[in-house]
Enzyme design. Sequence first.
Site, PDB file in Angstrom:
ATOM      1  N   HIS A 512       0.881  -1.173   0.000  1.00 54.73           N
ATOM      2  CA  HIS A 512       0.000   0.000   0.000  1.00 54.73           C
ATOM      3  C   HIS A 512       0.916   1.219   0.000  1.00 54.73           C
ATOM      4  O   HIS A 512       1.837   1.294   0.822  1.00 54.73           O
ATOM      5  CB  HIS A 512      -0.904   0.000   1.238  1.00 54.73           C
ATOM      6  CG  HIS A 512      -2.010   0.996   1.133  1.00 54.73           C
ATOM      7  ND1 HIS A 512      -1.788   2.349   1.167  1.00 54.73           N
ATOM      8  CD2 HIS A 512      -3.341   0.838   0.958  1.00 54.73           C
ATOM      9  CE1 HIS A 512      -2.943   2.984   1.023  1.00 54.73           C
ATOM     10  NE2 HIS A 512      -3.905   2.091   0.895  1.00 54.73           N
ATOM     11  N   GLU A 525      -6.840   5.655   1.040  1.00 53.80           N
ATOM     12  CA  GLU A 525      -6.784   6.124  -0.343  1.00 53.80           C
ATOM     13  C   GLU A 525      -7.664   7.358  -0.558  1.00 53.80           C
ATOM     14  O   GLU A 525      -7.419   8.167  -1.444  1.00 53.80           O
ATOM     15  CB  GLU A 525      -7.281   4.994  -1.258  1.00 53.80           C
ATOM     16  CG  GLU A 525      -6.280   4.564  -2.290  1.00 53.80           C
ATOM     17  CD  GLU A 525      -5.982   3.073  -2.228  1.00 53.80           C
ATOM     18  OE1 GLU A 525      -6.888   2.294  -1.916  1.00 53.80           O
ATOM     19  OE2 GLU A 525      -4.829   2.713  -2.492  1.00 53.80           O
ATOM     20  N   ARG A 528      -6.005  10.818  -0.989  1.00 54.99           N
ATOM     21  CA  ARG A 528      -5.600  11.192  -2.353  1.00 54.99           C
ATOM     22  C   ARG A 528      -6.823  11.372  -3.236  1.00 54.99           C
ATOM     23  O   ARG A 528      -6.903  12.290  -4.044  1.00 54.99           O
ATOM     24  CB  ARG A 528      -4.670  10.116  -2.941  1.00 54.99           C
ATOM     25  CG  ARG A 528      -3.242  10.243  -2.446  1.00 54.99           C
ATOM     26  CD  ARG A 528      -2.404   9.042  -2.843  1.00 54.99           C
ATOM     27  NE  ARG A 528      -2.798   7.855  -2.088  1.00 54.99           N
ATOM     28  CZ  ARG A 528      -2.814   6.626  -2.561  1.00 54.99           C
ATOM     29  NH1 ARG A 528      -2.467   6.386  -3.807  1.00 54.99           N
ATOM     30  NH2 ARG A 528      -3.174   5.625  -1.791  1.00 54.99           N
ATOM     31  N   ARG A 549      -2.103   0.772  -6.642  1.00 55.23           N
ATOM     32  CA  ARG A 549      -1.226   0.721  -5.462  1.00 55.23           C
ATOM     33  C   ARG A 549       0.201   0.293  -5.807  1.00 55.23           C
ATOM     34  O   ARG A 549       1.160   0.873  -5.306  1.00 55.23           O
ATOM     35  CB  ARG A 549      -1.799  -0.274  -4.454  1.00 55.23           C
ATOM     36  CG  ARG A 549      -3.049   0.224  -3.801  1.00 55.23           C
ATOM     37  CD  ARG A 549      -3.697  -0.840  -2.963  1.00 55.23           C
ATOM     38  NE  ARG A 549      -4.856  -0.291  -2.279  1.00 55.23           N
ATOM     39  CZ  ARG A 549      -5.689  -1.004  -1.544  1.00 55.23           C
ATOM     40  NH1 ARG A 549      -5.497  -2.300  -1.386  1.00 55.23           N
ATOM     41  NH2 ARG A 549      -6.714  -0.444  -0.952  1.00 55.23           N
ATOM     42  N   HIS A 652       0.572  -4.831   2.625  1.00 60.04           N
ATOM     43  CA  HIS A 652      -0.843  -4.670   2.909  1.00 60.04           C
ATOM     44  C   HIS A 652      -1.610  -5.981   2.810  1.00 60.04           C
ATOM     45  O   HIS A 652      -2.472  -6.269   3.629  1.00 60.04           O
ATOM     46  CB  HIS A 652      -1.407  -3.650   1.925  1.00 60.04           C
ATOM     47  CG  HIS A 652      -2.818  -3.251   2.216  1.00 60.04           C
ATOM     48  ND1 HIS A 652      -3.224  -2.885   3.481  1.00 60.04           N
ATOM     49  CD2 HIS A 652      -3.901  -3.154   1.429  1.00 60.04           C
ATOM     50  CE1 HIS A 652      -4.508  -2.587   3.448  1.00 60.04           C
ATOM     51  NE2 HIS A 652      -4.957  -2.758   2.226  1.00 60.04           N
ATOM     52  N   HIS A 653      -1.312  -6.766   1.799  1.00 61.59           N
ATOM     53  CA  HIS A 653      -2.084  -8.000   1.593  1.00 61.59           C
ATOM     54  C   HIS A 653      -1.159  -9.022   0.949  1.00 61.59           C
ATOM     55  O   HIS A 653      -0.451  -8.715   0.008  1.00 61.59           O
ATOM     56  CB  HIS A 653      -3.269  -7.707   0.663  1.00 61.59           C
ATOM     57  CG  HIS A 653      -4.260  -8.828   0.585  1.00 61.59           C
ATOM     58  ND1 HIS A 653      -5.433  -8.846   1.307  1.00 61.59           N
ATOM     59  CD2 HIS A 653      -4.246  -9.983  -0.128  1.00 61.59           C
ATOM     60  CE1 HIS A 653      -6.108  -9.954   1.045  1.00 61.59           C
ATOM     61  NE2 HIS A 653      -5.402 -10.662   0.173  1.00 61.59           N
ATOM     62  N   ARG A 692      -4.626  -7.447  -5.705  1.00 62.74           N
ATOM     63  CA  ARG A 692      -6.015  -7.519  -5.247  1.00 62.74           C
ATOM     64  C   ARG A 692      -6.680  -6.169  -5.443  1.00 62.74           C
ATOM     65  O   ARG A 692      -6.143  -5.150  -5.021  1.00 62.74           O
ATOM     66  CB  ARG A 692      -6.053  -7.888  -3.765  1.00 62.74           C
ATOM     67  CG  ARG A 692      -7.450  -7.915  -3.193  1.00 62.74           C
ATOM     68  CD  ARG A 692      -7.444  -8.278  -1.736  1.00 62.74           C
ATOM     69  NE  ARG A 692      -6.799  -7.274  -0.911  1.00 62.74           N
ATOM     70  CZ  ARG A 692      -7.351  -6.123  -0.539  1.00 62.74           C
ATOM     71  NH1 ARG A 692      -8.573  -5.809  -0.959  1.00 62.74           N
ATOM     72  NH2 ARG A 692      -6.700  -5.279   0.233  1.00 62.74           N
TER      73      ARG A 692
END
Length: 719
Positions: A512, A525, A528, A549, A652-653, A692
């Site tokens: 991220h 997010e 932004r 991202r 992040h993931h 993702r």
Amino acid sequence: MKKRTPITRQDFWKGIVAAVLALVILVVLNFTNSQISGSGKDASSYSTTSTEAASAEGAEGSYIPGEYTASELGFGGPVELTMTVGEAGGIETVKLTGDAETPEVGGAALETLQQQILDAQGPEIDGVSGASLTSGAAKAAAEKACAAARGEEVAEAATPADGALFVPGTYEASDKGFGGDINVAVTVTDNEITEVKIEGDHETENIGSFAVEMLDDRIMEAQSPNVDALTGATVTSNAILRAVKSAFTQAGADLSKFPAAQEEEAGEKTDETLDCDVVIVGAGGAGMTAAINLTQAGKNVILVERMPYVGGNTTKATGGMNAAETHYQAEQGIEDSVEQFIEDTMKGGHEINNKDLVTVMAENSAAGIDWLDSIGAPLPKVSFSGGATNARIHAPEDGSGVGAYLVTRFRQQLDKLGINVLYETRATHILMEDGKAAGIQAEGKTANYTINAGAVILATGGFGNNEEMIVKYKPDLKGTVTTSAPGIMGDGIVMAEEVGADLVDMDQIQLHPTVEQATSMLITESVRGDGAILVNQEGKRFINELLTRDVVSAGELEQTGSYAYIIFDQRLREGLKAIEKYVSTGITVQADTIEGLAEQIGVDPATLADTLNTWNTYVANQKDEDFGRDTGMENDLSQAPYYAIKIAPGIHHTMGGVKIDTSAEVISKEGEPIPGLFAAGEVTGGVHGGNRIGGNAVADIVVFGRVAADSAEKYLDAQ
Ligand code: ADP
């Protein structure tokens, strides 16, 4: 988890009456062991019993000559101030000590704070940015000492009777938590803490709120304020513990007399064996979904959770759940299709996703939304989100973050259905019998468990918090911070691998782009999206801030120091609730001018001013001539004060994980399902491919949580 009884107005008054009583007793007894003391010429007259004190005046300056000390709680413990007032009535020396302050933050600020008090000749100081708690304590201690030095009456601290820890009564204190003030009311007898009430309505739902719910019991049990902060909720925990210590100090307690936080004692655990139809490992979104569905289907489940609370990374999901062909879309006249959902997800995932799994997710997404309706967790607000062709992301009506919203409602179902959740219990191994999964082994706080089960569902989330695993699969991410919850250590992947499971896409790790590094706090997010820009240390924009991202993260890593600043203005702050958290946590820098902001972040002021002016012209013309940004340009950045947060990419993931088939059965290295072993959610790989898209994590947990439950049920019934 139990319900909190709020601190009522009545309770507060009772507390105040008790405190006043305690003070009266002290005044009568004229104790000497005060927290605020004056040892100057007129020292004796500074006590609360003095009548001279009230009329005493400084000579030339504002203060009475002498030495004064005062103490206030800082970040980690007391900040002590000693100041001397000279013959002319001015403050001549100030000494601050605070051994328990973080050396490089509060500790480092003490000298500056001393100087500020000296320069201000009183407590009216600016403090040191980034060390707000230490600064607050220094200021408060200076206020007390200066009041004493002005001869004002100052409430003395209580002194317990001989052999007692406290002066009995109820004492209140407040401290700044994550989202606002935390109030505590502590009731004590001579030697016992009889009640701790904590109120903190503004703490993050299902994170800080757990500390508010749980720390009272921990403090009562330990009979000490020296208990561990709740992992994952340290800001709230520390605020609670500071407030409790402050209340204890009012009660005359000597904080050094309390036992230190207990180390867990090894070797004292019992061995317990439990039996159930299905054991589910991990109480995040996928695990709770599976547990609720199986219980609804009449199966007896045990849910095992490593942390003292449920939620995992699911709690942190902010956007919503992608779903196609839902009744909400139909009611709102939104055209969408399962096919388009599949296509968008494949494209977003760089076409390396397992299309069969994506199809299951898309085809069952509308049913997932219906199921959420049925358990009182509707997601009716449908809107557009990055990577989706149509309005598809479903969110709670009231605009709250989807993760916390769902976790609250899942918890309610766990309670309602009486589901057995073993907290602070970490599954360590899957038990196999005749080639079939037959339960797990787990380590709890007081017992080691063997849990025999007809089927096992792994829902342990990803491995974002396990640096060793991150480096193993993606060495260049060494040292990268993560937004993952503390329990997200890849345990399910390791356990599955141990029994022969295949893994897929393990090197597909999503970064991220806007993560504050000291706190690992994710800057949503929307900042932004609502108009913020990113600048580098040279004060220049370097990218279209709203690209995906992975692209924005890569852009940041190319800048000096591999970081950037996110810049926004007052208008943006006022339009976005999330920003208040960033400000209250102290991660924002702010100034009334762009140049002032630039100075604070060490960027050339003229360059930053030029960057903002140019950007504002692009917004006015609706044309970003440098990077072709065409969204998040509704408002320019022109309303002071201006804000900056230093950010860099964070993990992040983790898209890779245990290989599953369309029935959520775990697939072995030989390509065969492992009988009785199922997995759902971030622990699995293949659904998201190489990237993702927003809204698909929740779709994944709800759909595959239900698929895993359904498959486990069928598997059990077929045995
Ligand atoms: P998902 O989104 O896939 O549901 P989450 O991150 O929301 O995943 O939740 C995973 C949960 O699993 C977390 O609450 C985490 O603490 C828990 N967990 C991880 N490893 C273990 C383990 N070994 N034993 C028990 N619980 C675990």
